[in-house]
Design a protein around this motif. Sequence first.
Motif, PDB file in Angstrom:
ATOM      1  N   ALA A  84      37.081  28.809  36.202  1.00 33.69           N
ATOM      2  CA  ALA A  84      36.281  29.906  36.747  1.00 33.69           C
ATOM      3  C   ALA A  84      36.635  31.228  36.069  1.00 33.69           C
ATOM      4  N   PHE A  85      37.923  31.459  35.842  1.00 29.70           N
ATOM      5  CA  PHE A  85      38.337  32.699  35.181  1.00 29.70           C
ATOM      6  C   PHE A  85      37.848  32.752  33.726  1.00 29.70           C
ATOM      7  N   PHE A  86      38.148  31.726  32.964  1.00 28.73           N
ATOM      8  CA  PHE A  86      37.844  31.772  31.537  1.00 28.73           C
ATOM      9  C   PHE A  86      36.353  31.662  31.260  1.00 28.73           C
ATOM     10  N   ALA A  87      35.601  31.061  32.170  1.00 33.85           N
ATOM     11  CA  ALA A  87      34.156  30.968  31.975  1.00 33.85           C
ATOM     12  C   ALA A  87      33.457  32.284  32.269  1.00 33.85           C
ATOM     13  N   LEU A  88      34.036  33.117  33.125  1.00 26.76           N
ATOM     14  CA  LEU A  88      33.327  34.309  33.597  1.00 26.76           C
ATOM     15  C   LEU A  88      33.883  35.621  33.060  1.00 26.76           C
ATOM     16  N   LEU A  89      35.153  35.648  32.631  1.00 26.70           N
ATOM     17  CA  LEU A  89      35.790  36.907  32.277  1.00 26.70           C
ATOM     18  C   LEU A  89      35.795  37.160  30.784  1.00 26.70           C
ATOM     19  N   LYS A  90      35.887  38.443  30.426  1.00 23.76           N
ATOM     20  CA  LYS A  90      35.986  38.845  29.018  1.00 23.76           C
ATOM     21  C   LYS A  90      36.969  40.007  28.919  1.00 23.76           C
ATOM     22  N   SER A  91      37.386  40.292  27.704  1.00 23.00           N
ATOM     23  CA  SER A  91      38.317  41.386  27.466  1.00 23.00           C
ATOM     24  C   SER A  91      37.738  42.694  28.004  1.00 23.00           C
ATOM     25  N   GLY A  92      38.564  43.447  28.700  1.00 23.20           N
ATOM     26  CA  GLY A  92      38.133  44.700  29.301  1.00 23.20           C
ATOM     27  C   GLY A  92      37.826  44.587  30.781  1.00 23.20           C
ATOM     28  N   ASP A  93      37.692  43.372  31.292  1.00 27.15           N
ATOM     29  CA  ASP A  93      37.448  43.184  32.722  1.00 27.15           C
ATOM     30  C   ASP A  93      38.719  43.429  33.519  1.00 27.15           C
ATOM     31  N   ARG A  94      38.542  43.775  34.774  1.00 31.42           N
ATOM     32  CA  ARG A  94      39.656  43.925  35.710  1.00 31.42           C
ATOM     33  C   ARG A  94      39.378  43.041  36.922  1.00 31.42           C
ATOM     34  N   ILE A  95      40.425  42.350  37.416  1.00 33.48           N
ATOM     35  CA  ILE A  95      40.269  41.460  38.566  1.00 33.48           C
ATOM     36  C   ILE A  95      41.295  41.804  39.631  1.00 33.48           C
ATOM     37  N   LEU A  96      41.016  41.376  40.861  1.00 31.75           N
ATOM     38  CA  LEU A  96      41.922  41.602  41.984  1.00 31.75           C
ATOM     39  C   LEU A  96      42.344  40.255  42.560  1.00 31.75           C
ATOM     40  N   LEU A  97      43.650  40.080  42.745  1.00 32.17           N
ATOM     41  CA  LEU A  97      44.217  38.831  43.243  1.00 32.17           C
ATOM     42  C   LEU A  97      45.038  39.090  44.506  1.00 32.17           C
ATOM     43  N   PRO A  98      45.218  38.073  45.344  1.00 35.39           N
ATOM     44  CA  PRO A  98      46.078  38.252  46.524  1.00 35.39           C
ATOM     45  C   PRO A  98      47.559  38.266  46.139  1.00 35.39           C
ATOM     46  N   SER A  99      48.286  39.217  46.665  1.00 38.22           N
ATOM     47  CA  SER A  99      49.720  39.291  46.367  1.00 38.22           C
ATOM     48  C   SER A  99      50.506  38.227  47.114  1.00 38.22           C
ATOM     49  N   ASP A 100      49.894  37.639  48.155  1.00 38.31           N
ATOM     50  CA  ASP A 100      50.595  36.681  49.001  1.00 38.31           C
ATOM     51  C   ASP A 100      49.979  35.288  48.938  1.00 38.31           C
ATOM     52  N   GLY A 101      49.121  35.044  47.969  1.00 31.83           N
ATOM     53  CA  GLY A 101      48.530  33.731  47.802  1.00 31.83           C
ATOM     54  C   GLY A 101      49.370  32.855  46.883  1.00 31.83           C
ATOM     55  N   TYR A 102      48.791  31.755  46.444  1.00 26.23           N
ATOM     56  CA  TYR A 102      49.498  30.803  45.600  1.00 26.23           C
ATOM     57  C   TYR A 102      49.970  31.491  44.315  1.00 26.23           C
ATOM     58  N   HIS A 103      51.265  31.419  44.047  1.00 26.69           N
ATOM     59  CA  HIS A 103      51.873  32.237  42.988  1.00 26.69           C
ATOM     60  C   HIS A 103      51.385  31.869  41.587  1.00 26.69           C
ATOM     61  N   THR A 104      50.963  30.626  41.366  1.00 24.35           N
ATOM     62  CA  THR A 104      50.547  30.226  40.017  1.00 24.35           C
ATOM     63  C   THR A 104      49.272  30.931  39.579  1.00 24.35           C
ATOM     64  N   THR A 105      48.429  31.326  40.530  1.00 22.60           N
ATOM     65  CA  THR A 105      47.226  32.089  40.170  1.00 22.60           C
ATOM     66  C   THR A 105      47.618  33.427  39.556  1.00 22.60           C
ATOM     67  N   ARG A 106      48.610  34.084  40.140  1.00 24.36           N
ATOM     68  CA  ARG A 106      49.091  35.346  39.566  1.00 24.36           C
ATOM     69  C   ARG A 106      49.784  35.112  38.228  1.00 24.36           C
ATOM     70  N   ALA A 107      50.511  34.003  38.107  1.00 25.13           N
ATOM     71  CA  ALA A 107      51.169  33.689  36.831  1.00 25.13           C
ATOM     72  C   ALA A 107      50.144  33.461  35.738  1.00 25.13           C
ATOM     73  N   LEU A 108      49.037  32.816  36.052  1.00 25.23           N
ATOM     74  CA  LEU A 108      47.966  32.618  35.076  1.00 25.23           C
ATOM     75  C   LEU A 108      47.441  33.956  34.575  1.00 25.23           C
ATOM     76  N   ALA A 109      47.239  34.892  35.501  1.00 26.89           N
ATOM     77  CA  ALA A 109      46.736  36.212  35.108  1.00 26.89           C
ATOM     78  C   ALA A 109      47.750  36.963  34.247  1.00 26.89           C
ATOM     79  N   GLU A 110      49.019  36.910  34.622  1.00 26.38           N
ATOM     80  CA  GLU A 110      50.055  37.639  33.902  1.00 26.38           C
ATOM     81  C   GLU A 110      50.305  37.062  32.507  1.00 26.38           C
ATOM     82  N   ARG A 111      50.379  35.754  32.412  1.00 26.34           N
ATOM     83  CA  ARG A 111      50.801  35.111  31.167  1.00 26.34           C
ATOM     84  C   ARG A 111      49.658  34.846  30.190  1.00 26.34           C
ATOM     85  N   PHE A 112      48.438  34.700  30.703  1.00 27.37           N
ATOM     86  CA  PHE A 112      47.359  34.286  29.813  1.00 27.37           C
ATOM     87  C   PHE A 112      46.144  35.217  29.819  1.00 27.37           C
ATOM     88  N   LEU A 113      45.752  35.747  30.997  1.00 26.27           N
ATOM     89  CA  LEU A 113      44.602  36.648  31.013  1.00 26.27           C
ATOM     90  C   LEU A 113      44.968  38.030  30.479  1.00 26.27           C
TER      91      LEU A 113
END
Length: 371
Positions: A84-113
């Motif tokens: 869902a992320f890689f199909a819809l997002l492009k460079s320059g986009d900004r997204i909002l994630l839950p700080s208290d949700g599943y930690h791997t979603t935040r890791a994906l954003a930090e390490r790869f997005l």
Amino acid sequence: MSDNAKSRAATLAHLRSADFAKGDPIPLPLTMASIFHAPGDATGFDQYGRFSNPTWHAVEHALGHLEDAQCVAFPSGMGAISAAFFALLKSGDRILLPSDGYHTTRALAERFLKPLGVAFDVRPTASILDGGFAGYRLVFVESPSNPRLDICDITAVAMAVHAQGGTLIVDNTTMTPFGQRPLDLGADIVVSADTKAINGHSDVLFGHVASRNPDIVTRVKDWRETAGGIPGPFEAWLVHRGLETLEVRFDRMCSSAETIARRLKDHRAVSGLRFPGLEGDASHNLARAQMERFGFLISFELASEEQAEAFIDGCPLIEAATSFGGVHTSAERRSKRGDAVPPGFVRLAIGCEPVEELWQAIETSLDKVAN
């Protein structure tokens, strides 16, 4: 259980029968094939295993029946989120994630997005509306959040995100389509780790993306086909098998969780209890408004890391495991997974054991650690 949910449950196991010919197998056959007979113009037919498979089609059809939307299957829940992320997002986009949700979603954003030019911010689930959504291409929520079980108003979030031109994704792993219906509440996309309750037997990794927006579905399918993040047919077959008993299992698990949560509230060893079905829970009123069931996850705190580990290890009807949603009741001390919770914080996932026997085992183990 709503009438619509009952109807979906009743017809789920019979979806294939409309196309039966005499002598066809009633259970779903497993198609193990990477190539298919495709002479001439084979448009509309299975041709190659990275493009399609009849067993995928069946499980996507069943999931789509439950979601009332088109579904795209993936080999894991994170595979679905990543797609869902890689199909819809492009460079320059900004997204909002839950700080208290599943930690791997935040890791994906930090390490790869982030290295690809996609910025992200985080907010707690319960206050996700605070600050608005201006400038966000995509907002991702997890409600109830894992592991603290906070909830956000999905309808209000959807309206606010759409007012700013954004897209809302809801991770519905903990609830399944029988417990909560984010697309009905205004979400654009649902993602789910079907590894959990949808499969329900702790023997396969799987996930799906669901949407009623044809453009989103096309882009997610294109990503899957091009990137190759495809589910195996055997895994799809296992999930299809699990789906046929989902309503029965989920009902048992949720009903047992309601009973056990009320009893945990009165146990002297337990503090910080969270379960949306409890009348005194901070999320209860909102949960009653937007959820069809209260789920099967319970969180609470014991006095120390040692007490939490002793409680889990000392209960013969609890499996010490990091996942949830199977027929076995399981529990985990979540601070060891990196969640920002106290050392004695326990996430308890209720399974399908008879509730009185399960409670007796839980109570006995709690009594031991409290003494």
